[in-house]
Scaffold this motif. Structure first.
Motif, PDB file in Angstrom:
ATOM      1  N   GLN A 139       0.834  -1.206   0.000  1.00 57.98           N
ATOM      2  CA  GLN A 139       0.000   0.000   0.000  1.00 57.98           C
ATOM      3  C   GLN A 139       0.867   1.253   0.000  1.00 57.98           C
ATOM      4  O   GLN A 139       0.544   2.251  -0.661  1.00 57.98           O
ATOM      5  N   ASN A 140       1.976   1.196   0.725  1.00 51.70           N
ATOM      6  CA  ASN A 140       2.884   2.343   0.761  1.00 51.70           C
ATOM      7  C   ASN A 140       3.506   2.593  -0.611  1.00 51.70           C
ATOM      8  O   ASN A 140       3.664   3.752  -1.032  1.00 51.70           O
ATOM      9  N   LEU A 141       3.851   1.522  -1.314  1.00 49.06           N
ATOM     10  CA  LEU A 141       4.399   1.669  -2.667  1.00 49.06           C
ATOM     11  C   LEU A 141       3.379   2.309  -3.603  1.00 49.06           C
ATOM     12  O   LEU A 141       3.734   3.148  -4.445  1.00 49.06           O
ATOM     13  N   ASP A 142       2.117   1.919  -3.451  1.00 50.09           N
ATOM     14  CA  ASP A 142       1.060   2.521  -4.274  1.00 50.09           C
ATOM     15  C   ASP A 142       0.949   4.019  -4.001  1.00 50.09           C
ATOM     16  O   ASP A 142       0.775   4.825  -4.931  1.00 50.09           O
ATOM     17  N   LEU A 143       1.050   4.392  -2.727  1.00 54.25           N
ATOM     18  CA  LEU A 143       0.966   5.809  -2.368  1.00 54.25           C
ATOM     19  C   LEU A 143       2.178   6.583  -2.886  1.00 54.25           C
ATOM     20  O   LEU A 143       2.051   7.739  -3.311  1.00 54.25           O
ATOM     21  N   MET A 144       3.332   5.955  -2.855  1.00 54.74           N
ATOM     22  CA  MET A 144       4.534   6.610  -3.380  1.00 54.74           C
ATOM     23  C   MET A 144       4.395   6.870  -4.877  1.00 54.74           C
ATOM     24  O   MET A 144       4.791   7.930  -5.380  1.00 54.74           O
ATOM     25  N   GLN A 145       3.832   5.904  -5.578  1.00 56.01           N
ATOM     26  CA  GLN A 145       3.617   6.081  -7.013  1.00 56.01           C
ATOM     27  C   GLN A 145       2.598   7.189  -7.277  1.00 56.01           C
ATOM     28  O   GLN A 145       2.791   8.034  -8.168  1.00 56.01           O
ATOM     29  N   ALA A 146       1.526   7.192  -6.486  1.00 57.91           N
ATOM     30  CA  ALA A 146       0.510   8.234  -6.635  1.00 57.91           C
ATOM     31  C   ALA A 146       1.095   9.608  -6.313  1.00 57.91           C
ATOM     32  O   ALA A 146       0.764  10.610  -6.969  1.00 57.91           O
ATOM     33  N   ASN A 147       1.969   9.660  -5.315  1.00 59.42           N
ATOM     34  CA  ASN A 147       2.611  10.917  -4.942  1.00 59.42           C
ATOM     35  C   ASN A 147       3.493  11.438  -6.075  1.00 59.42           C
ATOM     36  O   ASN A 147       3.516  12.644  -6.367  1.00 59.42           O
ATOM     37  N   PHE A 148       4.206  10.536  -6.723  1.00 59.97           N
ATOM     38  CA  PHE A 148       5.067  10.920  -7.845  1.00 59.97           C
ATOM     39  C   PHE A 148       4.239  11.528  -8.983  1.00 59.97           C
ATOM     40  O   PHE A 148       4.608  12.563  -9.557  1.00 59.97           O
ATOM     41  N   ILE A 149       3.112  10.892  -9.279  1.00 61.93           N
ATOM     42  CA  ILE A 149       2.257  11.388 -10.362  1.00 61.93           C
ATOM     43  C   ILE A 149       1.654  12.740  -9.990  1.00 61.93           C
ATOM     44  O   ILE A 149       1.590  13.665 -10.817  1.00 61.93           O
ATOM     45  N   ALA A 150       1.221  12.879  -8.729  1.00 60.84           N
ATOM     46  CA  ALA A 150       0.618  14.137  -8.287  1.00 60.84           C
ATOM     47  C   ALA A 150       1.626  15.276  -8.330  1.00 60.84           C
ATOM     48  O   ALA A 150       1.288  16.410  -8.710  1.00 60.84           O
ATOM     49  N   ASP A 155      -0.529  18.618  -8.729  1.00 58.26           N
ATOM     50  CA  ASP A 155      -1.888  18.492  -8.192  1.00 58.26           C
ATOM     51  C   ASP A 155      -1.817  18.573  -6.666  1.00 58.26           C
ATOM     52  O   ASP A 155      -1.644  17.566  -5.976  1.00 58.26           O
ATOM     53  N   THR A 156      -1.953  19.778  -6.131  1.00 62.95           N
ATOM     54  CA  THR A 156      -1.796  19.982  -4.688  1.00 62.95           C
ATOM     55  C   THR A 156      -2.911  19.317  -3.883  1.00 62.95           C
ATOM     56  O   THR A 156      -2.681  18.860  -2.758  1.00 62.95           O
ATOM     57  N   ILE A 157      -4.104  19.264  -4.439  1.00 61.91           N
ATOM     58  CA  ILE A 157      -5.211  18.622  -3.729  1.00 61.91           C
ATOM     59  C   ILE A 157      -4.931  17.126  -3.557  1.00 61.91           C
ATOM     60  O   ILE A 157      -5.115  16.558  -2.471  1.00 61.91           O
ATOM     61  N   ALA A 158      -4.470  16.499  -4.640  1.00 65.14           N
ATOM     62  CA  ALA A 158      -4.136  15.074  -4.571  1.00 65.14           C
ATOM     63  C   ALA A 158      -2.974  14.835  -3.615  1.00 65.14           C
ATOM     64  O   ALA A 158      -2.967  13.857  -2.858  1.00 65.14           O
ATOM     65  N   LEU A 159      -1.984  15.737  -3.631  1.00 62.74           N
ATOM     66  CA  LEU A 159      -0.830  15.594  -2.742  1.00 62.74           C
ATOM     67  C   LEU A 159      -1.248  15.640  -1.277  1.00 62.74           C
ATOM     68  O   LEU A 159      -0.776  14.843  -0.460  1.00 62.74           O
ATOM     69  N   ASP A 160      -2.131  16.576  -0.937  1.00 65.96           N
ATOM     70  CA  ASP A 160      -2.614  16.673   0.447  1.00 65.96           C
ATOM     71  C   ASP A 160      -3.326  15.386   0.860  1.00 65.96           C
ATOM     72  O   ASP A 160      -3.154  14.893   1.982  1.00 65.96           O
ATOM     73  N   SER A 161      -4.125  14.849  -0.047  1.00 63.44           N
ATOM     74  CA  SER A 161      -4.848  13.611   0.243  1.00 63.44           C
ATOM     75  C   SER A 161      -3.889  12.443   0.437  1.00 63.44           C
ATOM     76  O   SER A 161      -4.058  11.620   1.348  1.00 63.44           O
ATOM     77  N   ILE A 162      -2.873  12.377  -0.410  1.00 62.82           N
ATOM     78  CA  ILE A 162      -1.895  11.284  -0.328  1.00 62.82           C
ATOM     79  C   ILE A 162      -1.110  11.357   0.975  1.00 62.82           C
ATOM     80  O   ILE A 162      -0.844  10.336   1.619  1.00 62.82           O
TER      81      ILE A 162
END
Length: 238
Positions: A139-150, A155-162
């Motif tokens: 799950q942490n790896l998925d969040l790291m990938q999502a953080n990279f894309i954001a 995308d500051t909104i997505a970053l805050d959520s991540i």
């Protein structure tokens, strides 16, 4: 029968006798199978009194994928199956051992990741624990990938959520680790987890794990090490 054949027969008999004596004189046996191996050396190891790794037994493999390693142990303890195949890399499988027989089946290609371990009840708990930790790590790896894309998309909104989800994941992971240790307070796995899986936890949680242990586990190898850590920390704070 020629003298050479007689000598070879004598050597074989001596080796068989030594092997049988080793079986009788030890209380722990590791039976292993490495699919695909043709040549190499396997070692049974444990941590020494310091941080050194101690070899307890070893077998040279020549075409036969099955092997047995033996030693004596006083109580449940983490051991390692090491494979040396002259490729410049270290190959280890950690496992909890107790008196009796443990079986490890794995492959040469994925020596560590393909390992299937059957043996001590502490190993069953370790399997359960590592399976859950793997889920948290994925799950942490998925969040790291999502953080990279954001970040790439700004995308500051997505970053805050991540960030919120990541912080929550860390809290849930530590809550699981602490609760798992507490739920298994009558097993050597509890002080082991407190020692090696909770380095950044609040000291009060580590103390809670220790004081929940029964006397047998407190006096075990890992129970004593945990007590030393707590005592040294308390002494330093005075």
């Amino acid at each position: 029968m020629t003298k050479l054949n007689k000598a070879l027969s004598l050597i074989i008999l001596v080796l068989i006798a030594v092997s049988c004596k080793k079986d009788r004189d030890t209380n722990f046996t590791l039976n292993g199978h490495i699919k695909g191996i043709k040549k190499g050396v396997v070692y049974l190891q444990k941590n020494g009194d310091s941080s050194d790794i101690v070899d307890l037994d070893s077998v040279q493999i020549q075409g036969e994928p099955n092997f047995s390693l033996h030693t004596n142990i006083d109580e449940p303890i983490l051991m390692y199956l090491k494979l040396f195949k002259n490729d410049g890399e270290e190959h280890y499988i950690p496992f909890f051992a107790d008196k009796g027989i443990t079986e490890i089946n794995t492959t040469l290609k994925n020596f560590n990741f393909d390992a299937k371990i059957k043996g001590a009840k502490q190993q069953d708990l370790l399997n359960e624990y590592t399976d859950m930790i793997t889920k948290f790590n994925n799950q942490n790896l998925d969040l790291m990938q999502a953080n990279f894309i954001a970040q790439k998309d700004n995308d500051t909104i997505a970053l805050d959520s991540i960030i919120r989800r990541s912080n929550n994941l860390i809290k849930r992971k530590y809550a699981f680790i602490i609760q798992f240790a507490m739920n298994n307070k009558n097993s050597a796995i509890a002080p082991y987890i407190a020692l090696y899986e909770m380095p950044n936890a609040n000291p009060k949680y580590i103390d809670s794990v220790y004081y929940a242990l029964n006397d047998t586990i407190k006096n075990s190898f890992y129970g004593k090490k945990l007590n030393d850590i707590i005592s040294n920390r308390n002494s330093a704070a005075e």
